[in-house]
Scaffold this motif. Structure first.
Motif, PDB file in Angstrom:
ATOM      1  N   THR A 229       0.894  -1.247   0.033  1.00 53.81           N
ATOM      2  CA  THR A 229      -0.036   0.047   0.117  1.00 53.81           C
ATOM      3  C   THR A 229       0.717   1.287   0.171  1.00 53.81           C
ATOM      4  N   GLY A 230       2.152   1.090   0.298  1.00 60.73           N
ATOM      5  CA  GLY A 230       2.841   2.185   0.362  1.00 60.73           C
ATOM      6  C   GLY A 230       2.476   3.185   1.722  1.00 60.73           C
ATOM      7  N   GLU A 231       1.876   2.726   2.698  1.00 58.66           N
ATOM      8  CA  GLU A 231       1.549   3.348   3.979  1.00 58.66           C
ATOM      9  C   GLU A 231       2.653   3.165   5.017  1.00 58.66           C
ATOM     10  N   ARG A 232       3.219   4.347   5.533  1.00 59.80           N
ATOM     11  CA  ARG A 232       4.215   4.389   6.340  1.00 59.80           C
ATOM     12  C   ARG A 232       3.825   3.913   7.709  1.00 59.80           C
ATOM     13  N   LEU A 233       2.600   3.930   8.009  1.00 56.38           N
ATOM     14  CA  LEU A 233       1.998   3.681   9.262  1.00 56.38           C
ATOM     15  C   LEU A 233       2.421   2.160   9.547  1.00 56.38           C
ATOM     16  N   PHE A 234       2.235   1.316   8.488  1.00 52.40           N
ATOM     17  CA  PHE A 234       2.488  -0.176   8.722  1.00 52.40           C
ATOM     18  C   PHE A 234       3.737  -0.681   9.125  1.00 52.40           C
ATOM     19  N   PHE A 235       4.850   0.114   8.289  1.00 53.95           N
ATOM     20  CA  PHE A 235       6.417   0.148   8.800  1.00 53.95           C
ATOM     21  C   PHE A 235       6.524   0.320  10.219  1.00 53.95           C
ATOM     22  N   ALA A 236       5.967   1.528  10.666  1.00 55.56           N
ATOM     23  CA  ALA A 236       5.858   2.026  11.940  1.00 55.56           C
ATOM     24  C   ALA A 236       5.753   0.887  12.954  1.00 55.56           C
ATOM     25  N   TYR A 237       4.427   0.276  12.712  1.00 54.06           N
ATOM     26  CA  TYR A 237       3.837  -0.651  13.546  1.00 54.06           C
ATOM     27  C   TYR A 237       4.959  -1.847  13.509  1.00 54.06           C
ATOM     28  N   SER A 238       5.278  -2.385  12.373  1.00 52.31           N
ATOM     29  CA  SER A 238       6.259  -3.414  12.272  1.00 52.31           C
ATOM     30  C   SER A 238       7.459  -3.172  13.252  1.00 52.31           C
ATOM     31  N   LEU A 239       8.107  -1.902  13.267  1.00 52.84           N
ATOM     32  CA  LEU A 239       8.972  -1.659  14.145  1.00 52.84           C
ATOM     33  C   LEU A 239       8.736  -1.780  15.623  1.00 52.84           C
TER      34      LEU A 239
END
Length: 613
Positions: A229-239
């Motif tokens: 999706t290109g949503e940075r929110l999901f990368f923040a959640y992963s970290l």
């Protein structure tokens, strides 16, 4: 017997009763070592807490050696331990005394487990009960959190002291619990048989592995969705999820046991905790968009992130007391994130309510941990692992909230695209209707137009009368249809100088060139007229932004115009006043606003565009 005598006797009995209770309570708190009942070792111990059979002494100055503890024990300075709670945040060292008795005819081994993960040092000493009174306690175990894991006498993720008792033997134990500065002491140890302790450790390992595996799976799913999706929110959640794995694995002691067996330090707990707090707040601020919708609360969340940074620095420099205070403060500030979720939910964001619920699971676990560490509630398996389970539950529910957010964004995108298509179709229809109606109006006005001069003789633009009539018609149409239009008023800069210097003939050439240029640049549906002298007006149906762009474009075109007067080349510019239709009752009011804006443009240095207030 008189009433006064009876009254005095009553008060005497009451005072005696209170005194006896106080004496009884005081006597209850005095327990000499010789009267301490030993723990009867059965070989089936299953994590029972040593309460009522342990004496404790707080060495506030942290200077006592073994001999000092022995003297304190002999002088009855040890006090009975009657609960399984924490001591609260204390400085200094804590000493405990207990007795273990093996009444059987077989040799037995028991293992004493310190119940929490935060203790840095645990030293144990022993002696046989029936030895000579002058016999000193002998070292039994010296355990340290940062010592290599293979040096532990029992391979357990918490500090464990093994004790072997011969048949019929009773042993006295002195234990010293130490932190570098301050810490939360849990003097009530658990007693296990070796087999039961191994089974309990395996169960804990399976629980922590299950939680870590679930968090890892959620992190991988989140990364996949983020890439798609290109949503940075999901990368923040992963970290955020990955830092949680590091924290709970470290706090439970398994990082020391399986990962950093030789180079472990207590500061790793504070560092991983600070990273979880920082990444969690970063994720929460991104999810809730607090900097945009709740800016005052966002300042507090930012301050928490900075406190987490200070916590990392304190842990790196091994300032344990400061680290403990900071992490406790941050845990008590965690409900602010729940408040942010509730505020966003009240603003109409449904997934923010789910987020607040998820964070509440975590906060409940952290509050339970804080109350446990501060000694307000008993230490047990439930509140020990509640923060980890609550954190896991938080991440599951947050993942649901993120799915809701993604679905909402897609719905809004589809709705926006549909509105755009409808708007394009409506604009096309309106434009076609406008052109058709304009044609009909022109046909009806043709007869009248033949009877009067509708154009300015000099410039070919609409004259003042014609312009005002068309402008009034446009205003009426816009009022009924709630349509937008704007008026631009032009005035040639320093035109009097051109007339005075080069003559009116050259001035007329400049006016004609200006009018012809504007008429070439505008649309057929626009209305352009000369109001008088060097002043012109232009009516532009359409959006306000388009009108401002047209005004600036015409100004730039005009400044490039040249008029040849003999051997001289004359340049001139124009100032423009712009007014948008705001429901004015007549065209004169709108022109007045544009004139005021034109005056502001003149005052601003000419050759510019000004918009009416």
């Amino acid at each position: 017997m008189s009433r006064k005598t009876i009254k005095n006797l009553w008060w005497f009995c009451c005072w005696m009763l209170l005194a006896s209770v106080a004496i009884g309570e005081a006597a209850q708190d005095v327990l000499v070592p010789d009267e301490l009942r030993p723990w009867q070792v059965s070989g089936q111990e299953n994590g029972e807490r040593l309460v009522g059979q342990v004496l404790v002494w707080h060495d506030e100055m942290a200077t006592a050696e073994l001999a000092d503890a022995e003297r304190a024990l002999a002088r009855y300075r040890f006090e009975p331990l009657r609960h399984t709670r924490s001591s609260g945040l204390l400085s200094g060292h804590l000493w405990t005394y207990m007795r273990l008795e093996n009444p059987s005819t077989q040799r037995r081994e028991v293992q004493l487990e310190y119940v929490d993960h935060q203790l840095v040092n645990l030293d144990a000493y022993e002696r046989r009960l029936h030895d000579d009174a002058q016999t000193r306690f002998q070292p039994l175990a010296s355990l340290a959190m940062d010592a290599p894991f293979y040096e532990r006498l029992v391979p357990h993720h918490r500090l464990v002291v093994p004790v072997v008792l011969e048949p019929g033997e009773t042993r006295e134990l002195l234990m010293q619990m130490r932190f570098p500065e301050k810490g939360f002491f849990f003097p009530s140890l658990r007693i296990w048989s070796p087999d039961n302790l191994r089974q309990a450790q395996l169960a804990e390992l399976m629980l922590v592995a299950f939680l870590a595996g679930g968090l890892l799976l959620m992190a991988l799913v989140s990364v996949t969705v983020g890439v798609a999706t290109g949503e940075r929110l999901f990368f923040a959640y992963s970290l955020y999820a990955l830092t949680k794995i590091a924290l709970w694995w470290t706090m439970a002691g398994f990082t020391h046991q399986f990962v950093l067996s030789e180079n472990y330090h207590w500061s790793y707990i504070s560092i991983t905790g600070a990273l979880v707090i920082a990444t969690g707040l970063w994720f929460a601020r991104h999810f809730l968009q607090s900097n945009r919708y709740t800016p005052k609360l966002d300042y507090l969340l930012q301050s928490m992130m900075w406190l987490a940074v200070v916590l990392v620095v304190a842990a790196m420099f091994q300032l344990q007391a400061m680290a403990v205070i900071l992490i406790t403060l941050l845990l008590f500030m965690y409900p602010l994130v729940c408040l942010g979720g509730v505020l966003r939910w009240l603003q109409g964001v449904k997934e923010a309510g789910v987020f607040a619920l998820a964070w509440a699971f975590l906060v409940a676990g952290l509050v339970a941990q804080a109350l446990r560490d501060l000694g307000y509630v008993e230490h047990n398996f439930v509140n020990y692992y509640w923060p980890a389970v609550g954190s896991y539950t938080e991440m599951v529910v947050i993942l649901i909230a993120m799915g809701m957010s993604l679905n909402r964004l897609r719905t809004e995108k589809d709705a926006a695209e549909q509105r755009y298509l409808i708007q394009l179709e409506n604009t096309k229809t309106e434009l076609e209707a406008l052109v058709l109606e304009r044609t009909r109006e022109l046909e009806k006005a043709k007869a009248a137009a033949e009877q009067e001069a509708l154009t300015d003789v000099l410039t070919g633009a609409d004259n003042r009368r014609s312009f005002f009539r068309k402008a009034s018609q446009l205003l009426e149409r816009s009022r009924h249809r709630s349509a937008s239009f704007s008026i631009l008023v032009f005035d040639l800069d320093h035109f009097k100088v051109i007339n005075d210097t080069h003559g009116h003939k050259v001035g007329d050439q400049a006016l004609r060139l200006f009018a012809k240029t504007v008429q070439i640049e505008i649309r057929d549906t626009d209305i352009f007229g000369r109001l008088g002298g060097e002043e012109f007006a232009l009516l532009l149906p359409g959006s306000n932004d388009a009108a401002m762009q047209t005004a600036e474009r015409l100004r730039q075109v005009v400044e490039r115009l040249r008029v040849i007067a003999g051997e001289a080349e004359i340049r001139f510019t124009t100032s423009v006043g712009v007014a948008h239709y705001r429901g004015e009752r007549n065209i004169e009011d709108l022109i007045y606003k544009a004139d005021v804006a034109l005056y502001d443009a003149k005052e601003a240095g000419r050759n510019c565009v000004h918009l009416a207030d």
